[in-house]
Design an enzyme around this catalytic site. Structure first.
Site, PDB file in Angstrom:
ATOM      1  N   HIS A  76      27.502  61.183 101.452  1.00 47.68           N
ATOM      2  CA  HIS A  76      28.362  60.760 100.384  1.00 47.68           C
ATOM      3  C   HIS A  76      27.467  59.516  99.846  1.00 47.68           C
ATOM      4  O   HIS A  76      27.445  58.588 100.614  1.00 47.68           O
ATOM      5  CB  HIS A  76      29.645  60.205 101.215  1.00 47.68           C
ATOM      6  CG  HIS A  76      30.453  61.061 102.067  1.00 47.68           C
ATOM      7  ND1 HIS A  76      31.616  61.710 101.424  1.00 47.68           N
ATOM      8  CD2 HIS A  76      30.219  61.652 103.332  1.00 47.68           C
ATOM      9  CE1 HIS A  76      31.894  62.581 102.610  1.00 47.68           C
ATOM     10  NE2 HIS A  76      31.047  62.502 103.537  1.00 47.68           N
ATOM     11  N   PHE A  77      27.447  59.687  98.759  1.00 49.20           N
ATOM     12  CA  PHE A  77      26.380  58.527  97.991  1.00 49.20           C
ATOM     13  C   PHE A  77      27.250  57.549  97.055  1.00 49.20           C
ATOM     14  O   PHE A  77      26.967  56.728  96.471  1.00 49.20           O
ATOM     15  CB  PHE A  77      25.339  59.044  97.200  1.00 49.20           C
ATOM     16  CG  PHE A  77      24.201  59.690  97.999  1.00 49.20           C
ATOM     17  CD1 PHE A  77      24.019  58.978  99.564  1.00 49.20           C
ATOM     18  CD2 PHE A  77      23.190  60.212  97.676  1.00 49.20           C
ATOM     19  CE1 PHE A  77      23.012  59.269 100.180  1.00 49.20           C
ATOM     20  CE2 PHE A  77      22.108  60.501  98.220  1.00 49.20           C
ATOM     21  CZ  PHE A  77      22.042  60.186  99.771  1.00 49.20           C
ATOM     22  N   ARG A  78      28.798  58.083  97.207  1.00 46.42           N
ATOM     23  CA  ARG A  78      29.749  56.862  96.604  1.00 46.42           C
ATOM     24  C   ARG A  78      29.739  56.719  94.980  1.00 46.42           C
ATOM     25  O   ARG A  78      30.289  55.662  94.573  1.00 46.42           O
ATOM     26  CB  ARG A  78      29.730  55.705  97.338  1.00 46.42           C
ATOM     27  CG  ARG A  78      29.577  55.773  98.922  1.00 46.42           C
ATOM     28  CD  ARG A  78      30.813  56.185  99.437  1.00 46.42           C
ATOM     29  NE  ARG A  78      30.867  55.961 100.579  1.00 46.42           N
ATOM     30  CZ  ARG A  78      31.682  56.738 101.667  1.00 46.42           C
ATOM     31  NH1 ARG A  78      32.338  57.694 101.075  1.00 46.42           N
ATOM     32  NH2 ARG A  78      31.816  56.366 103.068  1.00 46.42           N
ATOM     33  N   ASN A 108      34.064  63.197  97.293  1.00 46.57           N
ATOM     34  CA  ASN A 108      35.367  62.023  97.347  1.00 46.57           C
ATOM     35  C   ASN A 108      34.833  60.850  96.972  1.00 46.57           C
ATOM     36  O   ASN A 108      34.771  59.707  97.679  1.00 46.57           O
ATOM     37  CB  ASN A 108      35.727  61.851  98.992  1.00 46.57           C
ATOM     38  CG  ASN A 108      34.646  61.371  99.935  1.00 46.57           C
ATOM     39  OD1 ASN A 108      33.389  61.874  99.553  1.00 46.57           O
ATOM     40  ND2 ASN A 108      34.963  61.064 101.087  1.00 46.57           N
ATOM     41  N   HIS A 193      35.852  70.364 106.062  1.00 44.50           N
ATOM     42  CA  HIS A 193      36.291  69.395 106.929  1.00 44.50           C
ATOM     43  C   HIS A 193      37.474  69.799 107.692  1.00 44.50           C
ATOM     44  O   HIS A 193      38.583  69.408 107.035  1.00 44.50           O
ATOM     45  CB  HIS A 193      36.679  68.043 106.347  1.00 44.50           C
ATOM     46  CG  HIS A 193      36.721  66.604 107.194  1.00 44.50           C
ATOM     47  ND1 HIS A 193      35.870  65.563 107.231  1.00 44.50           N
ATOM     48  CD2 HIS A 193      37.792  66.501 107.943  1.00 44.50           C
ATOM     49  CE1 HIS A 193      36.494  64.896 108.082  1.00 44.50           C
ATOM     50  NE2 HIS A 193      37.525  65.285 108.612  1.00 44.50           N
ATOM     51  N   HIS A 247      30.495  69.146 110.563  1.00 42.99           N
ATOM     52  CA  HIS A 247      30.536  68.242 111.757  1.00 42.99           C
ATOM     53  C   HIS A 247      31.477  68.794 112.656  1.00 42.99           C
ATOM     54  O   HIS A 247      32.378  68.100 113.072  1.00 42.99           O
ATOM     55  CB  HIS A 247      30.798  66.865 111.357  1.00 42.99           C
ATOM     56  CG  HIS A 247      31.972  66.756 110.051  1.00 42.99           C
ATOM     57  ND1 HIS A 247      33.202  67.241 110.100  1.00 42.99           N
ATOM     58  CD2 HIS A 247      31.897  65.880 108.986  1.00 42.99           C
ATOM     59  CE1 HIS A 247      33.732  66.867 109.185  1.00 42.99           C
ATOM     60  NE2 HIS A 247      33.051  66.161 108.455  1.00 42.99           N
ATOM     61  N   ASP A 318      26.052  63.653 107.193  1.00 42.94           N
ATOM     62  CA  ASP A 318      27.633  62.985 106.900  1.00 42.94           C
ATOM     63  C   ASP A 318      27.285  61.522 106.758  1.00 42.94           C
ATOM     64  O   ASP A 318      28.086  60.651 107.200  1.00 42.94           O
ATOM     65  CB  ASP A 318      28.582  63.290 107.922  1.00 42.94           C
ATOM     66  CG  ASP A 318      29.855  62.901 107.343  1.00 42.94           C
ATOM     67  OD1 ASP A 318      30.048  62.827 106.336  1.00 42.94           O
ATOM     68  OD2 ASP A 318      30.817  63.034 108.378  1.00 42.94           O
ATOM     69  N   HIS A 322      30.217  52.578 104.636  1.00 37.43           N
ATOM     70  CA  HIS A 322      31.098  51.342 104.151  1.00 37.43           C
ATOM     71  C   HIS A 322      30.301  50.097 104.211  1.00 37.43           C
ATOM     72  O   HIS A 322      29.121  49.719 105.400  1.00 37.43           O
ATOM     73  CB  HIS A 322      32.520  51.403 104.901  1.00 37.43           C
ATOM     74  CG  HIS A 322      33.094  52.956 104.874  1.00 37.43           C
ATOM     75  ND1 HIS A 322      33.746  53.251 103.622  1.00 37.43           N
ATOM     76  CD2 HIS A 322      32.847  53.959 105.531  1.00 37.43           C
ATOM     77  CE1 HIS A 322      34.187  54.296 103.911  1.00 37.43           C
ATOM     78  NE2 HIS A 322      33.625  54.727 104.996  1.00 37.43           N
TER      79      HIS A 322
HETATM   80  O1  DOR Z   1      34.060  59.327 108.869  1.00 35.13           O
HETATM   81  C1  DOR Z   1      34.287  59.865 107.571  1.00 35.13           C
HETATM   82  N1  DOR Z   1      33.888  59.173 106.687  1.00 35.13           N
HETATM   83  N2  DOR Z   1      34.090  61.112 107.668  1.00 35.13           N
HETATM   84  C2  DOR Z   1      33.938  61.769 106.581  1.00 35.13           C
HETATM   85  O2  DOR Z   1      33.878  63.268 106.608  1.00 35.13           O
HETATM   86  C3  DOR Z   1      33.846  61.264 105.349  1.00 35.13           C
HETATM   87  C4  DOR Z   1      33.961  59.996 105.397  1.00 35.13           C
HETATM   88  C5  DOR Z   1      33.812  58.998 104.249  1.00 35.13           C
HETATM   89  O3  DOR Z   1      33.643  59.477 103.129  1.00 35.13           O
HETATM   90  O4  DOR Z   1      33.839  57.817 104.248  1.00 35.13           O
END
Ligand code: DOR
Length: 465
Positions: A76-78, A108, A193, A247, A318, A322
């Protein structure tokens, strides 16, 4: 094709762009002490090339192991929207520093990746900023289900990803009818997921009332994961669709999936293989908070057994960053997720050192496995004509992982302070040495990963003639 002695080459020129010399090369046949010549981003010769080949750049790999480039099929590179946590430049920089040469990025973000325009925006943002090769998942949801067959074949699309349980962001498809609509539209392997949203909602009071991160695997319990996995496997069978369960975290799911391996592929993550409840929550607090949760020893043992039994196809990180500030919020307001793309290979090499898996099996899980299950063109093995992607590692190097080594915008790792044996030294992406002697080199020249299932005249490159 030219054959001389034990050397096969694709070129009569004997002059390469890059020569990787003297390393132990992990070929599909096993470990071989050979040289590798690369031109125009591809492997053009393998064998004893000393004295017969010259090159613009020579990389001395003596004492090192040359692995096919590691492909991390879950990060996830946001970007866009959440760039205070991560972005494509920093995320891919962390990837190559950790020996990863290609990534598949998750949908996401803000906005979610649901349309051709959303995908194109990510491809544009990666252009000239990505240090490694890349592709992006399209999110599967009620709003785009009917367009997915077209969307999944767009260049740069790694496939469709479905969140059955809310994790982070608004992407959710938990209802059987929506899931059927998604499964009916498209042919590629669907990544999922699997946590059951209804059960998570029903049990959220456990997290709220306790306000204790140790309750995370109690709230999001074994049944939350197992029920969703069982349901999506049943629906996929009904719709004739291949699945990839991301996962996997429980012994019960592994047992269930082991009997369905002819259609379903399985990912595990380094954190589920390395951290354990309750110790990790006591030591790391919400830094260990992840969905699905890190669980107790018996689950970790089952994941390792599944690696030994061949049930697991892929290791993905994964990587879900944050900020430390966000993670410091009281549980359960603290968001789930941790960094992982940069530590995937060091942590797994340390497991190799400890004898938990062999190097050949690791290569299978991090290169050949992703290439096979996602149908990646020209990657995943060291072979003539394949992309010259290498993770060149020192199996004996001892290092301590520290937060200040982490390139992620979020700047932390759950492995801060952990000593490991085995470390990435050089990273080569399509013949460009982007990390040399553990130091970033050159420019971000990552390109879009190509997929066999979406191969068409439109996506054909000139070199395919
Ligand atoms: O803990 C998680 N955080 N699991 C995920 O599958 C996605 C995620 C996120 O995007 O922060």
């Amino acid at each position: 094709m030219n054959v001389t002695g034990n050397t096969i080459t694709l070129s009569a020129a004997r002059h390469a762009d890059l020569l990787v010399q003297g390393g132990i090369v992990m070929t599909p046949g096993g470990a071989e002490r050979i040289d590798v010549a690369c031109s125009q981003g591809r492997i053009v010769a393998l064998g004893d090339l000393r004295g017969t080949w010259s090159a613009e750049t020579t990389l001395d790999a003596k004492g090192l192991h040359v692995l096919p480039g590691v492909i991390d099929s879950q990060v996830h590179f946001r970007e866009p929207g959440l760039m205070h946590k991560e972005n494509l430049e920093a995320g891919t920089r962390g990837a190559v520093l950790g020996g990863v040469t290609a990534i598949f990025e998750m949908p996401n973000t803000t906005p979610l990746t649901l349309s051709a325009a959303d995908l194109q925006a990510k491809l544009d943002a990666a252009q000239g900023r990505a240090w490694c090769d890349h592709a992006f998942y399209i999110g599967g949801s009620a709003v785009n289900a009917e367009q997915l067959a077209e969307l999944e074949n767009l260049p740069g699309c790694a496939g469709v990803k479905v969140f059955m349980g809310s994790s982070f962001g608004d992407l959710l498809a938990d209802d059987d009818d929506v899931l059927r609509r998604i499964l009916h539209h498209g042919r590629r392997r669907l990544a999922v997921h699997a946590e059951d949203e209804a059960r998570l909602r029903e049990r959220r009071h456990i997290a709220l009332e306790s306000a204790d991160v140790r309750q995370h695997p109690v709230w999001r319990d074994v049944d939350s994961a197992l029920m969703a996995t069982e349901r999506i496997v049943r629906l996929a069978a009904e719709c004739g669709r291949r699945l990839h369960v991301l996962h996997v975290s429980t012994a019960e799911e592994m047992m269930f999936l082991a009997a369905r391996k002819h259609r379903v592929t399985v990912e595990v993550t380094p954190h589920h293989l390395t951290l354990q409840a309750p110790e990790c929550y006591e030591r790391l607090g919400s830094l260990a908070q992840m969905n699905p949760p890190v669980r107790e020893q018996r689950h970790q043992d089952a994941l390792w057994q599944a690696i030994r039994d061949g049930v697991v196809d892929v290791i993905g990180s994964d990587h879900a960053p944050h900020t430390l500030q966000e993670k410091a919020k009281p549980y359960p307001q603290s968001p789930s997720g941790m960094t992982g793309v940069q530590t995937l290979l060091p942590v797994m090499l340390d497991h190799v050192h400890a004898g938990r898996l062999g190097l050949q099996r690791l290569v299978d899980l991090t290169s050949a496995g992703p290439a096979r299950i996602f149908g990646i063109e020209g990657k995943g093995r060291i072979a003539l004509g394949y992309d010259a992607d290498f993770s060149i590692v020192d199996l004996r190097a001892q290092r301590v992982i520290h937060n200040d080594w982490i390139a992620s915008v979020s700047g932390w790792t759950p492995y801060d302070g952990q000593a490991v044996t085995g470390w990435p030294i050089h990273t080569v992406v399509r013949g460009c040495c982007v990390v040399r002697d553990e130091t970033l080199a050159g420019e971000p020249k990552g390109a879009v990963v190509r997929f066999l299932e979406s191969w068409s005249n439109e996506t054909r490159g000139e070199s395919d003639a």
